[in-house]
Scaffold this active site. Structure first.
Site, PDB file in Angstrom:
ATOM      1  N   LYS A 191       0.840  -1.211   0.000  1.00  0.00           N
ATOM      2  CA  LYS A 191       0.000   0.000   0.000  1.00  0.00           C
ATOM      3  C   LYS A 191       0.868   1.252   0.000  1.00  0.00           C
ATOM      4  CE  LYS A 191      -1.636   1.551   4.125  1.00  0.00           C
ATOM      5  NZ  LYS A 191      -1.272   2.949   4.437  1.00  0.00           N
ATOM      6  N   ASN A 192       1.871   1.268   0.877  1.00  0.00           N
ATOM      7  CA  ASN A 192       2.645   2.502   1.041  1.00  0.00           C
ATOM      8  C   ASN A 192       3.634   2.751  -0.091  1.00  0.00           C
ATOM      9  OD1 ASN A 192       1.200   3.028   3.289  1.00  0.00           O
ATOM     10  ND2 ASN A 192       2.819   2.533   4.766  1.00  0.00           N
ATOM     11  N   ARG A 220      -4.354  10.810   4.340  1.00  0.00           N
ATOM     12  CA  ARG A 220      -3.261  11.784   4.380  1.00  0.00           C
ATOM     13  C   ARG A 220      -2.286  11.635   3.216  1.00  0.00           C
ATOM     14  NH1 ARG A 220      -1.497  14.583   8.376  1.00  0.00           N
ATOM     15  NH2 ARG A 220       0.526  14.144   7.493  1.00  0.00           N
ATOM     16  N   CYS A 275      -3.948  12.975  12.999  1.00  0.00           N
ATOM     17  CA  CYS A 275      -4.723  11.746  12.937  1.00  0.00           C
ATOM     18  C   CYS A 275      -4.481  10.947  14.206  1.00  0.00           C
ATOM     19  CB  CYS A 275      -4.384  10.943  11.689  1.00  0.00           C
ATOM     20  SG  CYS A 275      -2.730  10.310  11.700  1.00  0.00           S
ATOM     21  N   ARG A 297       0.805  15.105  12.459  1.00  0.00           N
ATOM     22  CA  ARG A 297       1.499  14.666  11.236  1.00  0.00           C
ATOM     23  C   ARG A 297       1.806  15.899  10.397  1.00  0.00           C
ATOM     24  NH1 ARG A 297      -0.392   9.342   9.496  1.00  0.00           N
ATOM     25  NH2 ARG A 297       1.282   9.444   7.984  1.00  0.00           N
ATOM     26  N   PRO A 298       2.809  16.694  10.798  1.00  0.00           N
ATOM     27  CA  PRO A 298       3.093  17.924  10.032  1.00  0.00           C
ATOM     28  C   PRO A 298       3.632  17.613   8.635  1.00  0.00           C
ATOM     29  CG  PRO A 298       4.781  17.566  11.709  1.00  0.00           C
ATOM     30  CD  PRO A 298       3.747  16.490  11.902  1.00  0.00           C
ATOM     31  N   ASP A 320       5.682  20.139   7.175  1.00  0.00           N
ATOM     32  CA  ASP A 320       6.614  21.253   6.996  1.00  0.00           C
ATOM     33  C   ASP A 320       7.844  20.868   6.168  1.00  0.00           C
ATOM     34  OD1 ASP A 320       7.021  19.642   9.364  1.00  0.00           O
ATOM     35  OD2 ASP A 320       8.693  20.944   9.873  1.00  0.00           O
ATOM     36  N   ASP A 360       5.380   0.897  11.904  1.00  0.00           N
ATOM     37  CA  ASP A 360       4.137   0.269  11.439  1.00  0.00           C
ATOM     38  C   ASP A 360       3.976  -1.170  11.932  1.00  0.00           C
ATOM     39  OD1 ASP A 360       3.473   2.608  10.191  1.00  0.00           O
ATOM     40  OD2 ASP A 360       4.000   1.949   8.174  1.00  0.00           O
ATOM     41  N   ILE A 395       9.252   7.301  16.253  1.00  0.00           N
ATOM     42  CA  ILE A 395       8.808   7.973  15.025  1.00  0.00           C
ATOM     43  C   ILE A 395       7.534   8.776  15.309  1.00  0.00           C
ATOM     44  CG2 ILE A 395       8.182   7.676  12.587  1.00  0.00           C
ATOM     45  CD1 ILE A 395      10.976   6.653  13.147  1.00  0.00           C
ATOM     46  N   ARG A 413      -8.428  -0.231   5.406  1.00  0.00           N
ATOM     47  CA  ARG A 413      -7.562   0.740   4.725  1.00  0.00           C
ATOM     48  C   ARG A 413      -6.251   0.095   4.300  1.00  0.00           C
ATOM     49  NH1 ARG A 413      -5.858   4.809   8.453  1.00  0.00           N
ATOM     50  NH2 ARG A 413      -4.478   5.103   6.711  1.00  0.00           N
TER      51      ARG A 413
HETATM   52  C1  EPZ Z   1       4.723   7.022   6.040  1.00  0.00           C
HETATM   53  O1  EPZ Z   1       4.028   8.163   6.564  1.00  0.00           O
HETATM   54  C2  EPZ Z   1       3.726   5.882   6.047  1.00  0.00           C
HETATM   55  N1  EPZ Z   1       2.563   6.250   5.248  1.00  0.00           N
HETATM   56  C3  EPZ Z   1       3.295   5.568   7.479  1.00  0.00           C
HETATM   57  O2  EPZ Z   1       2.488   4.397   7.439  1.00  0.00           O
HETATM   58  C4  EPZ Z   1       4.540   5.250   8.323  1.00  0.00           C
HETATM   59  O3  EPZ Z   1       4.144   5.054   9.656  1.00  0.00           O
HETATM   60  C5  EPZ Z   1       5.533   6.408   8.233  1.00  0.00           C
HETATM   61  O4  EPZ Z   1       5.847   6.689   6.841  1.00  0.00           O
HETATM   62  C6  EPZ Z   1       6.844   6.134   8.952  1.00  0.00           C
HETATM   63  O5  EPZ Z   1       7.433   4.983   8.434  1.00  0.00           O
HETATM   64  C7  EPZ Z   1       2.578   6.061   3.938  1.00  0.00           C
HETATM   65  O6  EPZ Z   1       3.567   5.660   3.347  1.00  0.00           O
HETATM   66  C8  EPZ Z   1       1.330   6.337   3.201  1.00  0.00           C
HETATM   67  P1  EPZ Z   1       6.960  10.411   7.867  1.00  0.00           P
HETATM   68  P2  EPZ Z   1       4.709   9.598   6.450  1.00  0.00           P
HETATM   69  O7  EPZ Z   1       6.811  11.695   7.152  1.00  0.00           O
HETATM   70  O8  EPZ Z   1       5.590   9.647   5.272  1.00  0.00           O
HETATM   71  C9  EPZ Z   1       7.658  13.759  11.151  1.00  0.00           C
HETATM   72  C10 EPZ Z   1       0.583   3.085   7.908  1.00  0.00           C
HETATM   73  O9  EPZ Z   1       0.143   2.604   8.983  1.00  0.00           O
HETATM   74  N2  EPZ Z   1       7.462  14.731  10.070  1.00  0.00           N
HETATM   75  O10 EPZ Z   1       8.101   9.541   7.455  1.00  0.00           O
HETATM   76  O11 EPZ Z   1       3.610  10.592   6.546  1.00  0.00           O
HETATM   77  C11 EPZ Z   1       6.419  12.944  11.466  1.00  0.00           C
HETATM   78  O12 EPZ Z   1       5.533  13.639  12.310  1.00  0.00           O
HETATM   79  C12 EPZ Z   1       1.098   4.511   7.840  1.00  0.00           C
HETATM   80  O13 EPZ Z   1       0.605   2.466   6.833  1.00  0.00           O
HETATM   81  C13 EPZ Z   1       7.659  16.075  10.308  1.00  0.00           C
HETATM   82  O14 EPZ Z   1       7.992  16.493  11.431  1.00  0.00           O
HETATM   83  O15 EPZ Z   1       5.587   9.616   7.756  1.00  0.00           O
HETATM   84  C14 EPZ Z   1       7.012  11.711  12.083  1.00  0.00           C
HETATM   85  O16 EPZ Z   1       7.350  11.975  13.433  1.00  0.00           O
HETATM   86  C15 EPZ Z   1       0.804   5.308   9.049  1.00  0.00           C
HETATM   87  N3  EPZ Z   1       7.468  16.957   9.285  1.00  0.00           N
HETATM   88  C16 EPZ Z   1       8.298  11.514  11.282  1.00  0.00           C
HETATM   89  O17 EPZ Z   1       8.597  12.805  10.720  1.00  0.00           O
HETATM   90  C17 EPZ Z   1       7.126  16.539   8.028  1.00  0.00           C
HETATM   91  O18 EPZ Z   1       6.991  17.374   7.133  1.00  0.00           O
HETATM   92  C18 EPZ Z   1       8.220  10.489  10.171  1.00  0.00           C
HETATM   93  O19 EPZ Z   1       7.029  10.694   9.415  1.00  0.00           O
HETATM   94  C19 EPZ Z   1       6.934  15.167   7.797  1.00  0.00           C
HETATM   95  C20 EPZ Z   1       7.105  14.272   8.829  1.00  0.00           C
END
Ligand code: EPZ
Length: 430
Positions: A22-23, A93, A117, A122-123, A125, A312, A334, A404
């Site tokens: 999926k991801n 998202r 969520c 989930r910023p 930035d 995950d 994370i 999902r």
């Molecule tokens: C991906 O989300 C996955 N989603 C998530 O899987 C997974 O948990 C996550 O990566 C971490 O492995 C998809 O691929 C669709 P991140 P993503 O940006 O990319 C912070 C599931 O259950 N951050 O790598 O949105 C954030 O808050 C889902 O299948 C910022 O601060 O996650 C987190 O602490 C849930 N600013 C960390 O970085 C930003 O702009 C990692 O998040 C972006 C992220």
């Protein structure tokens, strides 16, 4: 709203196939926006999140068609609408990963700002910082992000944040940089296999990306990309979830379509607690056999960016460690608030002590079935897994979350010997 009613206590045995990831699929589908001509994506799972992404792509002017062999064909035929509305974004998202492809290909994107969520803030930035560095003008208006750029220009970009890199942020910036003028170097890029799969798809379309899977990705901009055929990698989180299900029931399960090299941290923990994991590459199909014959041992887990232990799989492993012999400890690095399953597991007799981003798990001999509430996708999977091992009946309510990310999970677990019934919540209320 559906519930899953689980009679615990049966050992899982048999064989099942793991679906495409999926991801990996979600950002790859978004990247199809960059191409002229159709892309055919093989092994796209049948999930509600994929359905939401298809609806969004249709709104953005693409035709999306499931072909007879199950693959998904995406072809952009109209570039006039580049606005991802709130009612589409709030459902999923991952719609944020259309931002980079839209601004790179069409010069303009408007996407509703995704909210928080169940797993915490989930910023986005870092996504925005990366696109800004490529020359996009980013504005926030009435809850929408707009990105504007007549053209993007390659540059050096640092994508690190307080919790490591960002998976979808790397996907967004890498996708956008394929059509930028000049060379882009992303430092502190996410190393997840899903990023590598996206880079492979983009390269097959004509992009020039090297270094995906390492913290430094280099992208030499090209003038245009053309649609291609691409097979999605196996879903490592679905595989890990079925592995935990096999382990918690002291079962023996053969999983086809698994890339164990994407699951090294989890495999290491399985082996450390006494689960046997063997590679099994029959008939050229990669797979593995997972079995456990005794009470498992306790361990310590800290979630980290890939190749560390994946967030995950944190909830599923917590369910498993609830019945291990001794005290375990899980630290979530994370998403420090990703612990909604703790209260629900406690309702099943688990002894869990949470302190900030850490949970201490006092292993019990057994969990006891109870009515519980699913809160997010992976927490839901953990609760179903706990129900498989619990004494008596577990009813997991609000299971739409699980749909999902897992295709027909109860049917596939039942084919392995589980006893799970899907029931409309209304029937339970009668
Ligand atoms: C991906 O989300 C996955 N989603 C998530 O899987 C997974 O948990 C996550 O990566 C971490 O492995 C998809 O691929 C669709 P991140 P993503 O940006 O990319 C912070 C599931 O259950 N951050 O790598 O949105 C954030 O808050 C889902 O299948 C910022 O601060 O996650 C987190 O602490 C849930 N600013 C960390 O970085 C930003 O702009 C990692 O998040 C972006 C992220």
């Amino acid at each position: 709203m559906d519930s899953l009613v689980i009679q615990g206590g049966t050992r899982l045995r048999g064989s099942t196939r793991i679906n495409g990831s999926k991801n990996a699929a979600l950002p790859i589908m978004a990247a199809a926006i960059l191409a002229s001509g159709p892309s055919t994506l093989i092994d796209i799972p049948n999930l509600s999140d994929i359905g939401h992404q298809i609806n969004l792509l249709r709104e953005l002017g693409a035709t999306c068609e499931r072909l007879a062999d199950g693959s998904l064909q995406i072809n952009v035929t109209d570039e006039s609408n580049s606005h991802a509305r709130y009612d589409l974004v709030r459902k999923m998202r991952a719609s944020i990963c259309t931002l980079g492809p839209l601004v790179a290909k069409r010069g303009y994107a408007r996407i509703s700002m995704p909210g928080g969520c169940a797993i915490g803030d989930r910023p986005v930035d870092i996504h925005l910082r990366g696109l800004q560095a490529l020359g996009a003008k980013i504005e926030l208006n009435g809850g929408d992000i707009t990105a504007t750029a007549p053209h993007l220009t390659g540059t050096e970009i640092f994508l690190g944040g307080n919790f490591g890199s960002t998976v979808l942020g790397t996907a967004n910036v890498m996708s956008a940089a394929t059509l930028a003028r000049g060379t882009t170097v992303i430092e502190c890029a996410a190393c997840e296999p899903e990023v590598v799969d996206l880079a492979n798809y983009l390269n097959a379309m004509g992009a020039k990306i090297t270094g995906a899977g390492t913290p430094r990705i280099t992208i030499e901009g090209v003038k245009a990309l053309t649609g291609t055929t691409h097979k999605i990698i196996p879903d490592r989180i679905e595989a890990g979830t079925f592995m935990v299900a096999a382990a918690i029931t002291n079962g023996e399960v053969h999983l086809q379509n698994v890339q164990l090299d994407h699951l090294m941290a989890a495999t290491d923990k399985f082996r450390a607690i006494g689960v046997l994991v063997e590679k099994d590459n029959k008939d050229g199909v990669s797979g593995c056999i997972v079995s456990s014959l005794r009470r498992l041992e306790a361990t310590a887990i800290t979630t980290q960016p890939h190749p560390g232990f994946p967030t995950d799989l944190q909830a599923q492993f917590m369910a498993l460690l609830c019945i291990a012999d001794g005290n375990s400890i899980i630290t979530e690095k994370i998403f420090p608030d990703r612990f909604l399953h703790v209260a629900e597991l406690s309702r099943m007799g688990a002894r869990l002590h949470k302190e900030g981003p850490t949970v201490i798990i006092e292993g019990q001999k057994q969990l006891i079935g109870a009515p519980i509430m699913a809160s997010d996708l992976r927490a839901s999977a953990a609760l179903v897994i706990a129900g498989l091992a619990a004494k008596g009946t577990t009813t997991v309510n609000r299971v739409y979350h699980i749909d999902r990310g897992y295709e027909r999970i109860e049917q596939r677990l039942n084919a392995l010997g589980a006893q799970i019934q899907r029931i409309d919540q209304k029937e339970l209320d009668l």
